[in-house]
Scaffold this motif. Structure first.
Motif, mmCIF file in Angstrom:
data_model
loop_
_atom_site.group_PDB
_atom_site.id
_atom_site.type_symbol
_atom_site.label_atom_id
_atom_site.label_comp_id
_atom_site.label_asym_id
_atom_site.label_seq_id
_atom_site.Cartn_x
_atom_site.Cartn_y
_atom_site.Cartn_z
ATOM 1 N N THR A 1 0.852 -1.175 -0.018
ATOM 2 C CA THR A 1 -0.153 0.042 -0.024
ATOM 3 C C THR A 1 0.886 1.195 -0.094
ATOM 4 O O THR A 1 0.426 2.126 -0.471
ATOM 5 C CB THR A 1 -0.827 0.130 1.273
ATOM 6 O OG1 THR A 1 -0.432 -0.330 2.534
ATOM 7 C CG2 THR A 1 -2.113 -0.863 1.185
ATOM 8 N N PHE B 1 1.415 1.906 -3.385
ATOM 9 C CA PHE B 1 0.542 2.501 -4.315
ATOM 10 C C PHE B 1 0.220 4.010 -3.894
ATOM 11 O O PHE B 1 -0.061 4.859 -4.954
ATOM 12 C CB PHE B 1 -0.909 1.489 -3.659
ATOM 13 C CG PHE B 1 -2.205 2.301 -4.189
ATOM 14 C CD1 PHE B 1 -2.327 2.670 -5.476
ATOM 15 C CD2 PHE B 1 -3.035 2.644 -3.013
ATOM 16 C CE1 PHE B 1 -3.571 3.142 -5.888
ATOM 17 C CE2 PHE B 1 -4.281 3.134 -3.505
ATOM 18 C CZ PHE B 1 -4.541 3.448 -4.808
ATOM 19 N N LEU C 1 -0.334 -2.858 -3.751
ATOM 20 C CA LEU C 1 -2.204 -3.083 -3.515
ATOM 21 C C LEU C 1 -2.638 -1.871 -3.620
ATOM 22 O O LEU C 1 -2.643 -0.888 -2.608
ATOM 23 C CB LEU C 1 -1.826 -3.542 -2.118
ATOM 24 C CG LEU C 1 -3.077 -4.180 -1.364
ATOM 25 C CD1 LEU C 1 -4.030 -5.207 -2.141
ATOM 26 C CD2 LEU C 1 -2.847 -4.619 0.053
ATOM 27 N N SER C 2 -3.640 -2.022 -4.273
ATOM 28 C CA SER C 2 -4.584 -0.650 -4.681
ATOM 29 C C SER C 2 -5.885 -0.814 -4.321
ATOM 30 O O SER C 2 -6.506 -1.970 -3.902
ATOM 31 C CB SER C 2 -4.448 -0.235 -5.969
ATOM 32 O OG SER C 2 -5.152 -0.889 -6.910
#
Lengths: 411, 411
Positions: free
Chosen positions: A316, A319, A398-399
């Motif tokens: 994340t 992202f 990780l979006s």
């Protein structure tokens, strides 16, 4: 959303003599989508495969293993691939269905059932719609052509946003040898096997035993070195076909110069196809190379690389383009290297030296980390300072879209 | 967003004789937020602790271990906790800072530095703002009161949306014994240790050796049995204080009935505090209990439970209330139980029998799975059919908000 990935130009995909590909719409997945592929192989080819190590492996994977064992990888004549239903978690009926598919296709092609390898990808725990699958076979057979690689790459997709295919040529002993391959997969991706499905063909002649060794080695450095979400699928399969139509004499020893040249080409192509899966990872906005150096063993290097590549917090942060790089050190710390001396670890983000001696590098500036984090492609380099072994793993961030795609997959 | 979790009523949190808690605003985290807590302990208490196994453990964790070793857990006199900065990945300076914090607080309280335990939570790889931390200590000391549990629960929060605290009383040999505790943590949560921070106190008298055993056992069945995102933090710590103010004679043997009664109470309280962390998991909308039965060993049962609890595909399916239950079987299959016979595995979702004999249960209906998946609390029960050992792990789903919270944490 895919990161630096484009659909292959059909004209750049090279035919492999002895391989014909045809696709059809069997209405297994959704209306208007080609979802059935038949690959016909000329007599006399060698075929090798590596498959998922998931104990809940799908019925077609079990049948593939049986058929390759029965034939020893000699003279396989067809592959059949459907999307929309994985035929996994389907118990005894699933095995009956996968075998029945081979029997039907073998009968239509005039070959033996054990000369056919079946593959499925899609939802787990749903019965295979056999009537529609079997009804689609004749159309897929009659559509067969040697230029069918692009169509097949499209027809084996599930949540992929782009088809994945590549070709390359290499000269061995003065003979030009050709390799073409396709792959699919965007989620449920991690080692053993990492791709949902990969199919590669070459016109070389290779004995099945040597082909199996080349395939295993290529898989370890490609499909088994990527991760999107850490979920090892029930259906992962990589198949390599050697049709023997090239004028190069048969390769029968894995330690021969010819085998090594073919190995290099095969690994390059497999890496390209495996990286395409990461570039098209569910919701991916970044392509991340995690390189671990200075390890005592390959196992140790891969453990650390995968800990970083699997960490939702690290992913994340990528992202968000947020150089919250302590998360990477935390992942290195819990990777399971019990006697790791953290004071000996160095962390680099591309060319930026982020951490050393257990803390931030004195020259590190937040804006340098920020600059690299904004890139679409980033290399994380972790030097453990314990030995001289390295390993590389490729992953994505990780979006929000990863969550959306997987929350809505069946709806 | 927290799942069936409410802020504790301050009146329900019971004072522990011999423990005073005070909080202050040191401006380490953000303006207007209490971010510094000092817990004062009366002379003669025993203290035990379990800490993260992350090799990149934070400086305060190293200092805690040193101080507990030096004192043997006897006569510890204070805890100091800051949020906003983890003092992790801070190298030699981080250790100096953590020790300096103890020296300053010890001087203010008139005790020795090794009688102080320091704790930090927040961003990794940032230097500790020592001036502000030290400047805040007098205010936190003078705010001390025995009713300070609710304030402290609030002041140790980072991404937590709610404070976590609980009390319980148990009668041992006719004497009412009281336990109170607080915890914090919402991300970077998985075993070894699973909470970022947990502090529990009881008025029992317990020898430090026995207290350490009780603490380890309670941690294994509580904080070490939860996961949110699989990331083991650099700072995780659980501390148990036994002030000895109760009239119950000292507990000096771990196998005594009194120790067992205290163990049960301590484990119950620790589970409540650990589950509160999962209920407040970053972005959590569901509270999931993963129970694995019929395993050959606890290690095997936990491996399977954690594979399911960590799978992003399983967690997004829970978020979507989508009974895409094949994803659970796939996770069981790759959990690393190499000789698992999948035909012997049964899967239940609460009372619904989903899978058996390697496939879907004949009576399973999608609407039954759908009904359970819509609940806020779900038990996944996996029966391996190989032995008689069981293990339970608690986790939450993976939602859009998890990504948002972790992508935006520092901004």
């Amino acid at each position: 959303m895919a990161v630096n990935l484009q659909a292959p130009e059909p004209s750049q995909l090279l035919a492999i003599e002895g391989v014909l590909l045809g696709v059809a719409e069997a209405q297994i997945r959704k209306p208007g989508r080609k979802d059935l592929t038949v690959v016909q192989i000329a007599p006399g080819a060698s075929v090798a495969g590596v498959f998922t190590r998931n104990r809940f492996c799908a019925a077609p994977v079990q049948v593939c293993r049986e058929h390759l064992q029965t034939t020893g990888g000699h003279d396989m004549r067809a592959l059949v691939v459907n999307t929309g239903c994985a035929n996994a978690g389907t118990g005894a009926q699933g095995l009956i269905d996968a075998r029945q598919t081979c029997v039907e296709l073998a009968s239509l092609l005039g070959v033996r059932p054990e000369q056919v390898l079946p593959f499925s990808t899609g939802v787990i725990l749903e019965p295979m719609p056999m009537q529609r699958l079997l009804a689609g076979l004749p159309a897929a057979i009659s559509a067969a052509r040697s230029e069918g690689w692009a169509d097949a790459a499209q027809a084996i997709m599930t949540t992929d946003t782009l088809p994945k295919a590549a070709s390359l040529q290499v000269v061995i002993d003065g003979v030009t040898v050709t390799l073409s391959g396709i792959s699919k997969g965007a989620g449920m991706i991690r080692p053993n096997m990492a791709t949902m499905l990969g199919f590669i063909a070459t016109d070389c002649a290779v004995s099945p035993e040597v082909l199996q060794q080349l395939t295993r080695a290529a898989a370890d450095d490609s499909f088994n070195s990527i991760t999107i979400d850490g979920d090892t699928s029930t259906n992962d399969s990589l198949i390599v076909i050697a049709t023997g139509k090239s004028s190069l004499p048969p390769i029968t020893r894995a330690d021969s110069p010819q085998a090594k040249a073919l190995q290099a080409a095969l690994t390059t192509l497999a890496q390209r196809l495996a990286q395409a899966i990461v570039r098209d990872g569910e919701g991916a906005t970044k392509f991340i190379t995690v390189r671990v150096e200075g390890a005592r063993s390959r196992d140790e290097a891969r453990k650390v690389a995968y800990a970083v590549a699997h960490s939702p917090l690290v992913k994340t942060a990528f992202f968000a383009s947020d150089p919250n790089l302590g998360r990477i050190l935390a992942a290195v710390g819990y990777a399971g290297v019990d006697d790791l001396d953290v004071d000996g670890v160095d962390l680099y983000l591309d060319d930026v030296h982020v951490a050393t001696s257990g803390g931030r590098h004195p020259d590190y500036r937040e804006e340098d980390g920020q600059r690299v984090m904004r890139q679409a492609e980033i290399t994380v380099r972790i030097v453990l300072g314990r030995g001289d072994v390295a390993a590389t793993v490729w992953t994505c961030d990780l979006s929000h879209d990863y969550v959306s795609i997987n929350a809505d997959y069946r709806s």
